[in-house]
Motif scaffolding. Sequence first.
Motif, PDB file in Angstrom:
ATOM      1  N   HIS A 183      34.626  55.854  26.324  1.00 54.23           N
ATOM      2  CA  HIS A 183      35.054  57.008  27.119  1.00 54.23           C
ATOM      3  C   HIS A 183      34.787  58.277  26.320  1.00 54.23           C
ATOM      4  CE1 HIS A 183      37.812  59.687  29.257  1.00 54.23           C
ATOM      5  NE2 HIS A 183      37.685  58.842  30.257  1.00 54.23           N
ATOM      6  N   HIS A 184      33.640  58.896  26.539  1.00 55.96           N
ATOM      7  CA  HIS A 184      33.275  60.090  25.775  1.00 55.96           C
ATOM      8  C   HIS A 184      32.867  61.209  26.730  1.00 55.96           C
ATOM      9  CE1 HIS A 184      31.680  62.499  22.492  1.00 55.96           C
ATOM     10  NE2 HIS A 184      32.398  61.714  21.720  1.00 55.96           N
ATOM     11  N   ALA A 185      33.868  61.813  27.347  1.00 51.46           N
ATOM     12  CA  ALA A 185      33.653  62.832  28.381  1.00 51.46           C
ATOM     13  C   ALA A 185      32.834  64.035  27.905  1.00 51.46           C
ATOM     14  CB  ALA A 185      34.991  63.283  28.957  1.00 51.46           C
ATOM     15  N   PRO A 186      33.106  64.607  26.719  1.00 50.62           N
ATOM     16  CA  PRO A 186      32.329  65.796  26.319  1.00 50.62           C
ATOM     17  C   PRO A 186      30.826  65.528  26.277  1.00 50.62           C
ATOM     18  CG  PRO A 186      34.237  65.523  24.881  1.00 50.62           C
ATOM     19  CD  PRO A 186      34.154  64.294  25.725  1.00 50.62           C
ATOM     20  N   THR A 187      30.432  64.374  25.771  1.00 45.78           N
ATOM     21  CA  THR A 187      29.009  64.031  25.713  1.00 45.78           C
ATOM     22  C   THR A 187      28.433  63.880  27.114  1.00 45.78           C
ATOM     23  OG1 THR A 187      29.278  62.935  23.584  1.00 45.78           O
ATOM     24  CG2 THR A 187      27.348  62.318  24.883  1.00 45.78           C
ATOM     25  N   LEU A 188      29.168  63.210  27.986  1.00 44.26           N
ATOM     26  CA  LEU A 188      28.674  63.007  29.347  1.00 44.26           C
ATOM     27  C   LEU A 188      28.523  64.321  30.100  1.00 44.26           C
ATOM     28  CD1 LEU A 188      30.512  59.754  30.400  1.00 44.26           C
ATOM     29  CD2 LEU A 188      28.076  60.087  30.059  1.00 44.26           C
ATOM     30  N   TYR A 189      29.444  65.232  29.927  1.00 44.81           N
ATOM     31  CA  TYR A 189      29.333  66.516  30.625  1.00 44.81           C
ATOM     32  C   TYR A 189      28.162  67.348  30.090  1.00 44.81           C
ATOM     33  CZ  TYR A 189      33.398  65.756  33.509  1.00 44.81           C
ATOM     34  OH  TYR A 189      34.256  65.256  34.452  1.00 44.81           O
ATOM     35  N   LYS A 190      27.866  67.242  28.796  1.00 43.75           N
ATOM     36  CA  LYS A 190      26.689  67.925  28.247  1.00 43.75           C
ATOM     37  C   LYS A 190      25.412  67.336  28.827  1.00 43.75           C
ATOM     38  CE  LYS A 190      28.859  69.369  23.951  1.00 43.75           C
ATOM     39  NZ  LYS A 190      28.919  69.198  22.486  1.00 43.75           N
ATOM     40  N   LEU A 191      25.362  66.008  28.933  1.00 44.09           N
ATOM     41  CA  LEU A 191      24.198  65.357  29.533  1.00 44.09           C
ATOM     42  C   LEU A 191      24.073  65.712  31.017  1.00 44.09           C
ATOM     43  CD1 LEU A 191      24.365  61.846  27.858  1.00 44.09           C
ATOM     44  CD2 LEU A 191      22.664  63.638  27.447  1.00 44.09           C
ATOM     45  N   ALA A 192      25.211  65.832  31.694  1.00 48.42           N
ATOM     46  CA  ALA A 192      25.198  66.215  33.111  1.00 48.42           C
ATOM     47  C   ALA A 192      24.549  67.580  33.285  1.00 48.42           C
ATOM     48  CB  ALA A 192      26.623  66.222  33.672  1.00 48.42           C
ATOM     49  N   ASP A 193      24.891  68.528  32.413  1.00 52.31           N
ATOM     50  CA  ASP A 193      24.270  69.856  32.472  1.00 52.31           C
ATOM     51  C   ASP A 193      22.767  69.769  32.247  1.00 52.31           C
ATOM     52  OD1 ASP A 193      26.673  71.106  32.997  1.00 52.31           O
ATOM     53  OD2 ASP A 193      27.026  71.695  30.913  1.00 52.31           O
ATOM     54  N   LEU A 194      22.356  68.964  31.290  1.00 46.63           N
ATOM     55  CA  LEU A 194      20.945  68.853  30.942  1.00 46.63           C
ATOM     56  C   LEU A 194      20.130  68.185  32.046  1.00 46.63           C
ATOM     57  CD1 LEU A 194      18.764  69.255  28.766  1.00 46.63           C
ATOM     58  CD2 LEU A 194      19.384  67.000  27.880  1.00 46.63           C
ATOM     59  N   TYR A 195      20.686  67.141  32.669  1.00 46.70           N
ATOM     60  CA  TYR A 195      19.932  66.348  33.639  1.00 46.70           C
ATOM     61  C   TYR A 195      20.330  66.603  35.091  1.00 46.70           C
ATOM     62  CZ  TYR A 195      17.977  63.871  29.699  1.00 46.70           C
ATOM     63  OH  TYR A 195      17.305  63.565  28.531  1.00 46.70           O
ATOM     64  N   GLY A 196      21.212  67.554  35.336  1.00 49.35           N
ATOM     65  CA  GLY A 196      21.564  67.912  36.702  1.00 49.35           C
ATOM     66  C   GLY A 196      22.434  66.892  37.417  1.00 49.35           C
ATOM     67  N   LEU A 197      23.299  66.226  36.692  1.00 48.21           N
ATOM     68  CA  LEU A 197      24.215  65.253  37.291  1.00 48.21           C
ATOM     69  C   LEU A 197      25.476  65.970  37.751  1.00 48.21           C
ATOM     70  CD1 LEU A 197      23.902  62.455  34.590  1.00 48.21           C
ATOM     71  CD2 LEU A 197      22.562  62.727  36.685  1.00 48.21           C
ATOM     72  N   GLY A 198      26.046  65.516  38.859  1.00 48.31           N
ATOM     73  CA  GLY A 198      27.242  66.150  39.401  1.00 48.31           C
ATOM     74  C   GLY A 198      28.514  65.725  38.693  1.00 48.31           C
ATOM     75  N   ALA A 199      29.534  66.565  38.791  1.00 47.15           N
ATOM     76  CA  ALA A 199      30.817  66.289  38.152  1.00 47.15           C
ATOM     77  C   ALA A 199      31.448  65.007  38.689  1.00 47.15           C
ATOM     78  CB  ALA A 199      31.771  67.465  38.339  1.00 47.15           C
ATOM     79  N   LEU A 200      31.313  64.749  39.991  1.00 48.77           N
ATOM     80  CA  LEU A 200      31.867  63.519  40.558  1.00 48.77           C
ATOM     81  C   LEU A 200      31.169  62.281  40.021  1.00 48.77           C
ATOM     82  CD1 LEU A 200      32.533  64.521  44.265  1.00 48.77           C
ATOM     83  CD2 LEU A 200      34.206  64.171  42.444  1.00 48.77           C
ATOM     84  N   GLU A 201      29.878  62.382  39.766  1.00 51.01           N
ATOM     85  CA  GLU A 201      29.145  61.259  39.188  1.00 51.01           C
ATOM     86  C   GLU A 201      29.667  60.935  37.791  1.00 51.01           C
ATOM     87  OE1 GLU A 201      24.743  61.495  39.791  1.00 51.01           O
ATOM     88  OE2 GLU A 201      25.331  63.428  40.645  1.00 51.01           O
ATOM     89  N   ILE A 202      29.919  61.978  37.024  1.00 51.85           N
ATOM     90  CA  ILE A 202      30.433  61.773  35.666  1.00 51.85           C
ATOM     91  C   ILE A 202      31.839  61.202  35.724  1.00 51.85           C
ATOM     92  CG2 ILE A 202      31.035  62.926  33.499  1.00 51.85           C
ATOM     93  CD1 ILE A 202      27.988  62.599  34.131  1.00 51.85           C
ATOM     94  N   GLU A 203      32.661  61.707  36.633  1.00 53.74           N
ATOM     95  CA  GLU A 203      34.009  61.142  36.786  1.00 53.74           C
ATOM     96  C   GLU A 203      33.944  59.664  37.137  1.00 53.74           C
ATOM     97  OE1 GLU A 203      36.571  63.411  39.363  1.00 53.74           O
ATOM     98  OE2 GLU A 203      35.877  65.292  38.483  1.00 53.74           O
ATOM     99  N   ASP A 204      33.011  59.271  38.010  1.00 51.24           N
ATOM    100  CA  ASP A 204      32.848  57.862  38.347  1.00 51.24           C
ATOM    101  C   ASP A 204      32.468  57.032  37.132  1.00 51.24           C
ATOM    102  OD1 ASP A 204      33.444  58.394  40.978  1.00 51.24           O
ATOM    103  OD2 ASP A 204      31.381  58.233  41.699  1.00 51.24           O
ATOM    104  N   ALA A 205      31.650  57.596  36.258  1.00 48.64           N
ATOM    105  CA  ALA A 205      31.252  56.873  35.046  1.00 48.64           C
ATOM    106  C   ALA A 205      32.409  56.747  34.061  1.00 48.64           C
ATOM    107  CB  ALA A 205      30.073  57.580  34.375  1.00 48.64           C
ATOM    108  N   LEU A 206      33.342  57.684  34.124  1.00 50.52           N
ATOM    109  CA  LEU A 206      34.484  57.662  33.196  1.00 50.52           C
ATOM    110  C   LEU A 206      35.677  56.887  33.739  1.00 50.52           C
ATOM    111  CD1 LEU A 206      34.328  61.370  32.001  1.00 50.52           C
ATOM    112  CD2 LEU A 206      33.682  59.329  30.692  1.00 50.52           C
TER     113      LEU A 206
END
Length: 129
Positions: A43-66
Motif C-alpha cells: 500500500h504505497h499511495a504517494p507513489t501511485l498518485y505520482k504515477l497517476a499524474d505521469l500516465y494520466g490515471l484517474g483518482a478512482l482507478e488509484i483508489e481501486d488499486a489501493l
Amino acid sequence: QSAKFRSSKDMTIEELLAEARGPSAGEGKENSSRVRWINIGGHHAPTLYKLADLYGLGALEIEDALEFHERTRLTRHRDGHLQIVLRVLQAKKRPPFRLTEEQLSIFVCNRTVITVTEKAHNLVTLMLP
C-alpha cells in the motif's frame, strides 16, 4: 527470435519520474519495442498518485488499486489504457497447505505496465514455480 529481458536496478519514484520527463534521446528502432514494467508492492499511495499524474490515471482507478477488496474486472478507459483487477491464488508449499489470495491491479498504458500487489513483495516471485 526469443524475447530479451533487461534487468535494471531498483529505482526510486523520483528517478523514474526524472527519466520519464527527460529528453527522448535514444528512442530509435531499438527502444521502440521496449515496454517498462513498474511493480508497486504493498500500500504505497504517494507513489501511485505520482504515477497517476505521469500516465494520466484517474483518482478512482488509484483508489481501486489501493482498496484490496475489489471485484475482478477489465476496464478500457476513454484514452485507451487498460485497468485489470485480479485475485491471485497462491498455495503454500509446506504444511499446513493453504491457499492464500491477494489482489493484483494492472494498468497498461503508453508502453508501460504498472502492477500493484497487496503485499510488499516482488510479483515475479509469485509467478515462479
